[in-house]
Write a protein that holds these residues in place. Structure first.
Motif, short mmCIF file in Angstrom:
data_model
loop_
_atom_site.label_atom_id
_atom_site.label_comp_id
_atom_site.label_asym_id
_atom_site.label_seq_id
_atom_site.Cartn_x
_atom_site.Cartn_y
_atom_site.Cartn_z
N PRO A 154 -4.80 3.80 7.69
CA PRO A 154 -3.74 4.09 8.67
C PRO A 154 -3.73 5.58 9.00
CG PRO A 154 -2.80 3.84 6.48
CD PRO A 154 -4.25 3.51 6.35
N ASN A 155 -3.27 5.90 10.18
CA ASN A 155 -3.21 7.33 10.50
C ASN A 155 -1.78 7.89 10.44
OD1 ASN A 155 -2.21 6.34 12.92
ND2 ASN A 155 -4.22 6.44 13.93
N CYS A 156 -0.82 7.04 10.14
CA CYS A 156 0.56 7.51 10.02
C CYS A 156 1.24 6.91 8.80
CB CYS A 156 1.37 7.10 11.26
SG CYS A 156 0.97 8.08 12.69
N ARG A 157 2.33 7.51 8.46
CA ARG A 157 3.15 6.97 7.36
C ARG A 157 4.61 7.01 7.78
NH1 ARG A 157 2.29 8.99 1.42
NH2 ARG A 157 0.48 7.67 1.76
N MET A 158 5.31 5.95 7.36
CA MET A 158 6.73 5.86 7.70
C MET A 158 7.56 6.64 6.69
SD MET A 158 8.57 4.43 10.02
CE MET A 158 8.16 2.84 10.72
#
Ligand code: SAM
Length: 496
Positions: A154-158
């Motif tokens: 993934p390229n983002c994190r919540m």
């Protein structure tokens, strides 16, 4: 230039040189007219908004980074996704998962009301030791709700961020994200249906052709039988039949790996599809069913069980995160999808592991049924339709009523349901004329409540006029959905 010549020129400037010198002198201010120069700072510190400030600004303004992100249609299985139209640096705030903040009880209540296809936009999380939910059901054009899952890279994190005393879910870049990249994050859990390996045959050219074909008509159903022969290291026979089988759901959700049917591959259809980005889920009400034998993990393992759904979300931890902002890491979303619930109930997987020395080839017939119901325009005014919570679909004409709060009120829904039944009885349900009439009768306005509304009555299924569903808001059963789709098909074919 030789020194002599230079000297000579200095002594005897040409006319042009004199004129130029005179012009320059006009702009040369004498010492007393000059503004005092500011002392230059020793080091220039660029004023950079921190990712946290950036996120907070966007949260408070209730807006997305519209110039840096865009919605794109990816394929019929994955649906839409969010793509970058600018570069994000590692740690940057990317987008907020916006929606309505509701408590656990309200979330549970809504889940009962919503069609399963809507519940996938409900994001449960824990904050201050309580479970909360961001209900992103509303097609409000915001980006966060459309970000897809990617668990490998993934390229983002919540992260959870507090602004004005309320929790907000925001995605931050885990790495530099170049232009044109799909924004993704890890939904968590282990067994999201789309993460499973599927036999190559289902993603073969033939299968893709089938999917392409399905876009040629508004409604189309095509079946592809693909015979695949391969050696079997170990075979898990998974009986995926119609009804509520998990495997069916797996495919209906997204078992074809991302990128298999990219917009580019869809060729001429790509443009159309992108235009339909905002059309309702019905526009991609895709059903893929398979009867297959999948080659995979040991049959004993509950590979088809979806974790992290319907249960409690793990506790968030507070602290300073990788992106250097104050945040809480948000545990994986609990999109309580139709996929999940059906997975729990309906799967029958049987073990038929090959004997170790059984090197025979396994011949497998894959049946891929692809059905598509596409309603991308209002039948009356031809403007795009979007879905709203209860009355089904709306077109531009309905916007005003929605804003004024009349559209979608229980009264309207009930009346619509009632009228739908009447229309159904009279055999005119779903026709443009009929929709128009409905709207005028109910509201004196041009509401375009199209068929496909959740208020289609049970009588659709039963062929007789039964009013049991009329005012009852309960999720559609598989049988009802099938009946509505069947009805659509026959109706559209008749009309078209
Ligand atoms: C929150 S929505 C994301 C937006 C969705 N793609 C759409 O078009 O509305 C979650 C749903 O997107 C789909 N999805 C998300 N990640 C996916 C993936 N990696 N592969 C296939 N489908 C995915 C699944 O149907 C899932 O239930």
């Amino acid at each position: 230039m030789p020194q002599k010549l230079v000297a000579k020129r200095q002594k005897n400037p040409t006319e042009e040189e004199e004129a130029a010198a005179a012009a320059c002198s006009l702009f040369m201010l004498s010492e007393e007219h000059r503004r005092p120069r500011k002392a230059r700072p020793q080091t220039v510190m660029p004023r950079r908004t921190t990712p946290l400030q950036d996120a907070t600004n966007h949260i408070l303004a209730g807006r997305d980074k519209n110039s840096m992100l865009e919605i794109k249609y990816i394929n019929p299985v994955k649906g839409r996704g969010i793509f970058t139209s600018a570069v994000f640096s590692q740690g940057d705030f990317v987008v907020e998962y916006r929606g309505e903040l509701i408590d656990a009880a309200e979330a549970e209540h809504r889940r009962k009301l919503y069609h399963d296809a809507r519940s996938i936009f409900m994001f449960d999380f824990t904050w201050k030791l309580k479970t909360w939910c961001i209900d992103g059901t509303l097609e409000d054009g915001s980006f966060g709700r459309l970000v897809n899952d990617e668990h490998k890279s993934p390229n983002c994190r919540m992260k959870l961020i507090e602004a004005e005393g309320k929790p907000h879910l925001c995605l931050f870049a885990l790495k530099e994200i170049t232009t044109g990249t799909e924004i993704t994050y890890d939904y968590g859990g282990k067994e999201w249906p789309w993460r499973k390996e599927i036999p190559h045959a289902l993603t073969s050219t033939a299968a893709q052709e089938s999917i392409k074909d399905s876009f040629q008509d508004q409604i189309r159903s095509s079946t592809v039988f693909i015979k695949e022969t391969r050696e079997r290291p170990g075979v898990q026979s998974c009986n995926m039949t119609s009804g509520s089988s998990a495997c069916e759901t797996q495919l209906s959700g997204a078992s074809i790996p991302s990128g298999q049917h990219s917009v580019a591959e869809l060729g001429d259809h790509a443009h159309d599809l992108e235009l339909n980005v905002f059309s309702t889920d019905l526009s991609r009400d895709t059903e893929l069913r398979a009867e297959c034998q999948s080659f995979g993990p040991t049959p004993d393992s509950p590979v088809h069980e979806v974790q992290c759904v319907g249960g409690q979300c793990s506790t968030v931890k507070e602290g300073i995160g990788e992106v250097g902002v104050q945040h809480q890491e948000v545990s994986p979303p609990m999109f309580s999808t139709d996929l999940a619930s059906e997975t729990k109930s309906g799967l029958e997987c049987q073990s038929s592991r090959a004997a170790p020395n059984d090197s025979a080839c396994e011949c497998t017939i894959h049946k891929l049924v692809f059905e598509l119901v596409r309603i991308d325009k209002c039948w009356i005014c031809h403007s795009p339709l979007t879905s709203i919570r209860w009355p089904g679909l709306r077109c531009k004409h309905n916007e005003d009523m929605l804003a004024s709060g009349t559209f979608g009120s229980p009264h309207l829904s009930e009346t619509t349901a009632q009228d739908n039944e009447d229309m159904l009885a009279s055999g005119t349900f779903g026709s443009p004329h009929l929709s128009e009439t409905t709207a005028q009768d109910d509201l004196g306005n041009s509401v375009c409540v199209t068929s496909g509304s959740p208020h289609l009555p049970d009588s659709v299924t039963q062929g007789s006029r039964v009013s049991s569903r009329r005012c009852v808001k309960k999720p559609w059963t598989e049988k009802e959905i099938q009946a509505v789709m069947k009805w659509f098909r026959s109706r559209r074919l008749a009309v078209g």
